[in-house]
Design a protein around this motif. Sequence first.
Motif, PDB file in Angstrom:
ATOM      1  N   THR A  75      10.578   9.087   6.330  1.00  0.00           N
ATOM      2  CA  THR A  75      11.004   7.639   5.942  1.00  0.00           C
ATOM      3  C   THR A  75      10.037   7.467   4.512  1.00  0.00           C
ATOM      4  N   VAL A  76      10.455   6.509   3.679  1.00  0.00           N
ATOM      5  CA  VAL A  76       9.729   6.164   2.574  1.00  0.00           C
ATOM      6  C   VAL A  76       9.755   4.577   2.396  1.00  0.00           C
ATOM      7  N   GLU A  77       8.682   4.036   2.610  1.00  0.00           N
ATOM      8  CA  GLU A  77       8.556   2.443   2.489  1.00  0.00           C
ATOM      9  C   GLU A  77       8.097   2.180   0.827  1.00  0.00           C
ATOM     10  N   VAL A  78       8.984   1.395   0.353  1.00  0.00           N
ATOM     11  CA  VAL A  78       8.835   0.949  -1.060  1.00  0.00           C
ATOM     12  C   VAL A  78       8.236  -0.543  -0.961  1.00  0.00           C
ATOM     13  N   SER A  79       7.159  -0.761  -1.874  1.00  0.00           N
ATOM     14  CA  SER A  79       6.671  -2.134  -2.018  1.00  0.00           C
ATOM     15  C   SER A  79       6.127  -2.185  -3.326  1.00  0.00           C
ATOM     16  N   VAL A  80       6.010  -3.471  -3.884  1.00  0.00           N
ATOM     17  CA  VAL A  80       5.661  -3.483  -5.319  1.00  0.00           C
ATOM     18  C   VAL A  80       4.062  -4.041  -5.244  1.00  0.00           C
ATOM     19  N   LEU A  81       3.295  -3.364  -5.893  1.00  0.00           N
ATOM     20  CA  LEU A  81       1.864  -3.715  -6.127  1.00  0.00           C
ATOM     21  C   LEU A  81       1.465  -4.836  -7.111  1.00  0.00           C
ATOM     22  N   ALA A  82       2.343  -4.854  -8.313  1.00  0.00           N
ATOM     23  CA  ALA A  82       2.030  -5.716  -9.412  1.00  0.00           C
ATOM     24  C   ALA A  82       3.091  -6.000 -10.277  1.00  0.00           C
ATOM     25  N   VAL A  83       3.236  -6.893 -10.758  1.00  0.00           N
ATOM     26  CA  VAL A  83       4.544  -7.356 -11.676  1.00  0.00           C
ATOM     27  C   VAL A  83       3.831  -7.851 -12.865  1.00  0.00           C
ATOM     28  N   GLY A  84       3.919  -6.868 -14.124  1.00  0.00           N
ATOM     29  CA  GLY A  84       3.344  -7.337 -15.401  1.00  0.00           C
ATOM     30  C   GLY A  84       4.516  -8.013 -16.305  1.00  0.00           C
ATOM     31  N   THR A  85       4.103  -8.013 -17.678  1.00  0.00           N
ATOM     32  CA  THR A  85       5.042  -8.524 -18.769  1.00  0.00           C
ATOM     33  C   THR A  85       6.052  -7.510 -18.900  1.00  0.00           C
ATOM     34  N   LEU A 109       5.570   1.987 -13.531  1.00  0.00           N
ATOM     35  CA  LEU A 109       6.786   2.064 -14.377  1.00  0.00           C
ATOM     36  C   LEU A 109       6.692   0.901 -15.419  1.00  0.00           C
ATOM     37  N   VAL A 110       7.488   1.355 -16.805  1.00  0.00           N
ATOM     38  CA  VAL A 110       7.453   0.327 -17.792  1.00  0.00           C
ATOM     39  C   VAL A 110       8.982   0.341 -18.154  1.00  0.00           C
ATOM     40  N   ARG A 111       9.423  -0.914 -18.543  1.00  0.00           N
ATOM     41  CA  ARG A 111      10.810  -0.849 -19.100  1.00  0.00           C
ATOM     42  C   ARG A 111      10.635  -0.694 -20.633  1.00  0.00           C
ATOM     43  N   PHE A 112      11.775   0.315 -21.055  1.00  0.00           N
ATOM     44  CA  PHE A 112      11.576   0.878 -22.113  1.00  0.00           C
ATOM     45  C   PHE A 112      12.664   0.845 -23.221  1.00  0.00           C
ATOM     46  N   ASP A 113      12.591   0.714 -24.366  1.00  0.00           N
ATOM     47  CA  ASP A 113      13.710   0.566 -25.356  1.00  0.00           C
ATOM     48  C   ASP A 113      13.689   1.922 -26.142  1.00  0.00           C
ATOM     49  N   VAL A 114      14.817   2.512 -25.869  1.00  0.00           N
ATOM     50  CA  VAL A 114      14.988   3.953 -26.048  1.00  0.00           C
ATOM     51  C   VAL A 114      15.038   4.256 -27.796  1.00  0.00           C
ATOM     52  N   LYS A 115      15.524   3.097 -28.514  1.00  0.00           N
ATOM     53  CA  LYS A 115      15.658   3.089 -30.040  1.00  0.00           C
ATOM     54  C   LYS A 115      14.335   3.174 -30.489  1.00  0.00           C
ATOM     55  N   THR A 116      13.634   2.145 -30.006  1.00  0.00           N
ATOM     56  CA  THR A 116      12.395   1.861 -30.860  1.00  0.00           C
ATOM     57  C   THR A 116      11.099   2.537 -30.081  1.00  0.00           C
ATOM     58  N   GLU A 117      11.487   3.127 -28.817  1.00  0.00           N
ATOM     59  CA  GLU A 117      10.440   4.108 -28.074  1.00  0.00           C
ATOM     60  C   GLU A 117       9.166   3.021 -27.751  1.00  0.00           C
ATOM     61  N   THR A 118       9.624   1.915 -27.532  1.00  0.00           N
ATOM     62  CA  THR A 118       8.469   0.895 -27.064  1.00  0.00           C
ATOM     63  C   THR A 118       8.856   0.146 -25.836  1.00  0.00           C
ATOM     64  N   SER A 119       7.984  -0.493 -25.524  1.00  0.00           N
ATOM     65  CA  SER A 119       8.037  -1.134 -23.965  1.00  0.00           C
ATOM     66  C   SER A 119       8.864  -2.619 -24.366  1.00  0.00           C
ATOM     67  N   VAL A 120       9.480  -3.167 -23.362  1.00  0.00           N
ATOM     68  CA  VAL A 120      10.020  -4.182 -23.587  1.00  0.00           C
ATOM     69  C   VAL A 120       9.497  -5.209 -22.344  1.00  0.00           C
ATOM     70  N   PRO A 121       9.923  -6.403 -22.505  1.00  0.00           N
ATOM     71  CA  PRO A 121       9.640  -7.449 -21.425  1.00  0.00           C
ATOM     72  C   PRO A 121      10.590  -7.258 -20.217  1.00  0.00           C
ATOM     73  N   LEU A 122      10.199  -7.516 -19.239  1.00  0.00           N
ATOM     74  CA  LEU A 122      11.076  -7.361 -17.775  1.00  0.00           C
ATOM     75  C   LEU A 122      11.668  -8.563 -17.949  1.00  0.00           C
ATOM     76  N   PRO A 123      13.248  -8.885 -17.637  1.00  0.00           N
ATOM     77  CA  PRO A 123      13.844  -9.815 -17.581  1.00  0.00           C
ATOM     78  C   PRO A 123      13.226 -10.478 -16.417  1.00  0.00           C
ATOM     79  N   GLU A 124      13.347 -11.713 -16.376  1.00  0.00           N
ATOM     80  CA  GLU A 124      12.981 -12.902 -15.385  1.00  0.00           C
ATOM     81  C   GLU A 124      13.433 -12.635 -14.160  1.00  0.00           C
ATOM     82  N   LEU A 125      14.919 -12.256 -14.181  1.00  0.00           N
ATOM     83  CA  LEU A 125      15.573 -11.977 -12.825  1.00  0.00           C
ATOM     84  C   LEU A 125      14.918 -10.720 -12.106  1.00  0.00           C
ATOM     85  N   GLU A 126      14.497  -9.753 -12.959  1.00  0.00           N
ATOM     86  CA  GLU A 126      13.928  -8.343 -12.328  1.00  0.00           C
ATOM     87  C   GLU A 126      12.551  -8.809 -11.978  1.00  0.00           C
ATOM     88  N   ARG A 127      11.780  -9.565 -12.467  1.00  0.00           N
ATOM     89  CA  ARG A 127      10.601 -10.070 -12.281  1.00  0.00           C
ATOM     90  C   ARG A 127      10.400 -10.425 -10.740  1.00  0.00           C
TER      91      ARG A 127
END
Length: 140
Positions: A75-85, A109-127
Amino acid sequence: MPNKVYTCEVEVRWGDSDRLGHVNNTLFLEYAQEARVKFFRDRVFPAGVRPTAMVVRKMEIEFLKPITDESGPVTVEVSVLAVGTSSFGIRHVIRDVHGVTCGVADAVLVRFDVKTETSVPLPELERSVLSEYAITEPVR
């Protein structure tokens, strides 16, 4: 209202173990990843979050007890430790069929733009959805 913890089962497959019947330690990472994918499929995406690219920036695993052929399903329990930008931390607590904690895996984990190969902000709904699973006192 207490924060949520997502829980799922992951099978211990015949090929996961060595000749002594112990699951190879690299499979703890795979069990955590499988649970994380189920978490997003079952909880995050149904809330309206649009799937986009994500990369694992960091992973740390504490091995507490061997998983054997007889340990599963785990059994794997998944929880969130912190939410950043643009990133968030996730804890995966892996327990055997008897409820004994075998390992704890923390990932960033980091949200990522595959075209620019840079991080992108998490959408507010996802946060917001991730924050529902944020734990205030990490438990092992």
